[in-house]
Write a protein that holds these residues in place. Structure first.
Motif, mmCIF file in Angstrom:
data_model
loop_
_atom_site.group_PDB
_atom_site.id
_atom_site.type_symbol
_atom_site.label_atom_id
_atom_site.label_comp_id
_atom_site.label_asym_id
_atom_site.label_seq_id
_atom_site.Cartn_x
_atom_site.Cartn_y
_atom_site.Cartn_z
ATOM 1 N N ASP A 10 0.808 -1.217 0.000
ATOM 2 C CA ASP A 10 0.000 0.000 0.000
ATOM 3 C C ASP A 10 0.846 1.275 0.000
ATOM 4 N N LYS A 11 2.156 1.131 0.184
ATOM 5 C CA LYS A 11 3.036 2.302 0.236
ATOM 6 C C LYS A 11 4.023 2.357 -0.931
ATOM 7 N N GLN A 12 3.963 1.406 -1.841
ATOM 8 C CA GLN A 12 4.855 1.431 -2.993
ATOM 9 C C GLN A 12 4.453 2.542 -3.945
ATOM 10 N N GLU A 13 5.437 3.162 -4.534
ATOM 11 C CA GLU A 13 5.185 4.233 -5.503
ATOM 12 C C GLU A 13 4.566 3.670 -6.777
ATOM 13 N N GLY A 14 3.886 4.545 -7.498
ATOM 14 C CA GLY A 14 3.336 4.169 -8.794
ATOM 15 C C GLY A 14 2.242 3.130 -8.751
ATOM 16 N N GLY A 15 1.592 2.993 -7.615
ATOM 17 C CA GLY A 15 0.490 2.055 -7.521
ATOM 18 C C GLY A 15 0.889 0.612 -7.325
ATOM 19 N N ALA A 16 2.135 0.389 -6.957
ATOM 20 C CA ALA A 16 2.617 -0.968 -6.629
ATOM 21 C C ALA A 16 2.473 -1.956 -7.787
ATOM 22 N N MET A 17 2.892 -1.551 -8.955
ATOM 23 C CA MET A 17 2.871 -2.460 -10.101
ATOM 24 C C MET A 17 4.283 -3.017 -10.294
ATOM 25 N N THR A 18 4.672 -3.869 -9.363
ATOM 26 C CA THR A 18 6.010 -4.446 -9.326
ATOM 27 C C THR A 18 5.915 -5.956 -9.155
ATOM 28 N N PRO A 19 6.993 -6.667 -9.429
ATOM 29 C CA PRO A 19 6.981 -8.114 -9.195
ATOM 30 C C PRO A 19 6.665 -8.475 -7.740
ATOM 31 N N THR A 20 7.210 -7.731 -6.793
ATOM 32 C CA THR A 20 6.935 -8.029 -5.379
ATOM 33 C C THR A 20 5.453 -7.846 -5.073
ATOM 34 N N ALA A 21 4.868 -6.774 -5.565
ATOM 35 C CA ALA A 21 3.440 -6.540 -5.338
ATOM 36 C C ALA A 21 2.592 -7.633 -5.988
ATOM 37 N N ASN A 22 3.004 -8.107 -7.149
ATOM 38 C CA ASN A 22 2.269 -9.196 -7.799
ATOM 39 C C ASN A 22 2.335 -10.484 -6.987
ATOM 40 N N ILE A 23 3.454 -10.743 -6.354
ATOM 41 C CA ILE A 23 3.565 -11.915 -5.476
ATOM 42 C C ILE A 23 2.543 -11.791 -4.345
ATOM 43 N N LEU A 33 -2.265 -15.389 2.049
ATOM 44 C CA LEU A 33 -2.297 -14.235 2.947
ATOM 45 C C LEU A 33 -3.706 -13.645 2.926
ATOM 46 N N PRO A 34 -4.146 -13.061 4.031
ATOM 47 C CA PRO A 34 -5.408 -12.319 3.997
ATOM 48 C C PRO A 34 -5.214 -11.053 3.161
ATOM 49 N N GLU A 35 -6.272 -10.571 2.553
ATOM 50 C CA GLU A 35 -6.166 -9.430 1.652
ATOM 51 C C GLU A 35 -5.788 -8.125 2.342
ATOM 52 N N ASP A 36 -5.832 -8.081 3.650
ATOM 53 C CA ASP A 36 -5.394 -6.869 4.344
ATOM 54 C C ASP A 36 -3.924 -6.936 4.773
ATOM 55 N N GLN A 37 -3.239 -8.020 4.439
ATOM 56 C CA GLN A 37 -1.817 -8.163 4.752
ATOM 57 C C GLN A 37 -1.016 -7.423 3.683
ATOM 58 N N THR A 38 -0.324 -6.353 4.069
ATOM 59 C CA THR A 38 0.446 -5.540 3.127
ATOM 60 C C THR A 38 1.905 -5.965 3.044
ATOM 61 N N CYS A 39 2.331 -6.804 3.960
ATOM 62 C CA CYS A 39 3.723 -7.272 4.069
ATOM 63 C C CYS A 39 4.679 -6.155 4.474
ATOM 64 N N GLU A 40 4.145 -5.082 5.016
ATOM 65 C CA GLU A 40 4.997 -4.006 5.524
ATOM 66 C C GLU A 40 5.935 -4.554 6.593
ATOM 67 N N GLY A 41 7.211 -4.213 6.476
ATOM 68 C CA GLY A 41 8.203 -4.641 7.451
ATOM 69 C C GLY A 41 8.816 -6.003 7.178
ATOM 70 N N TRP A 42 8.380 -6.672 6.119
ATOM 71 C CA TRP A 42 8.930 -7.985 5.796
ATOM 72 C C TRP A 42 10.340 -7.851 5.234
ATOM 73 N N THR A 43 11.155 -8.847 5.524
ATOM 74 C CA THR A 43 12.509 -8.903 4.972
ATOM 75 C C THR A 43 12.480 -9.531 3.581
ATOM 76 N N VAL A 44 13.590 -9.411 2.887
ATOM 77 C CA VAL A 44 13.727 -10.054 1.577
ATOM 78 C C VAL A 44 13.483 -11.552 1.704
ATOM 79 N N GLN A 45 13.980 -12.155 2.762
ATOM 80 C CA GLN A 45 13.794 -13.589 2.971
ATOM 81 C C GLN A 45 12.319 -13.943 3.112
ATOM 82 N N GLY A 46 11.559 -13.103 3.790
ATOM 83 C CA GLY A 46 10.124 -13.343 3.940
ATOM 84 C C GLY A 46 9.393 -13.267 2.609
ATOM 85 N N ILE A 47 9.769 -12.293 1.782
ATOM 86 C CA ILE A 47 9.158 -12.161 0.456
ATOM 87 C C ILE A 47 9.552 -13.351 -0.416
ATOM 88 N N GLU A 48 10.805 -13.790 -0.324
ATOM 89 C CA GLU A 48 11.241 -14.961 -1.099
ATOM 90 C C GLU A 48 10.485 -16.216 -0.682
#
Length: 100
Positions: A10-23, A33-48
């Protein structure tokens, strides 16, 4: 060395149209994940780790929206349509420029 921390979909620039946002959106589609989970504060390892789970969820469908069962296909359409609308309102342009 400090780990890179994700700012949240929800805080990514440009509307979050990135590979991470697509994941993250795909994780919402599959109920990982529940749809209200933004993954704010997650590490790279968590996203992977999330990427691995999403990839596994897509596997039976050949990574194709057209092969999703109706319920998942409808959820995908709803989530991605809302994301595109929000991104365009934030100034995102899906056309590639000369430098892309």
């Amino acid at each position: 060395m400090k780990s890179k921390i994700y700012e949240g979909i929800d805080k990514q620039e440009g509307g979050a149209m990135t590979p991470t946002a697509n994941i993250i959106r795909d994780a919402w589609v599959f109920g990982i994940l529940p749809e209200d989970q933004t993954c704010e504060g997650w590490t790279v390892q968590g996203i992977e780790d999330l990427y691995d789970k999403v990839t596994e969820a897509w596997h039976p469908y050949g990574h194709l929206v057209s092969r999703l069962p109706p319920e998942l296909r409808e959820r995908h359409e709803r989530i991605y349509s809302a994301a595109i609308e929000k991104a365009r309102a934030a100034g995102w342009d899906p056309e590639l420029g000369d430098s892309d």
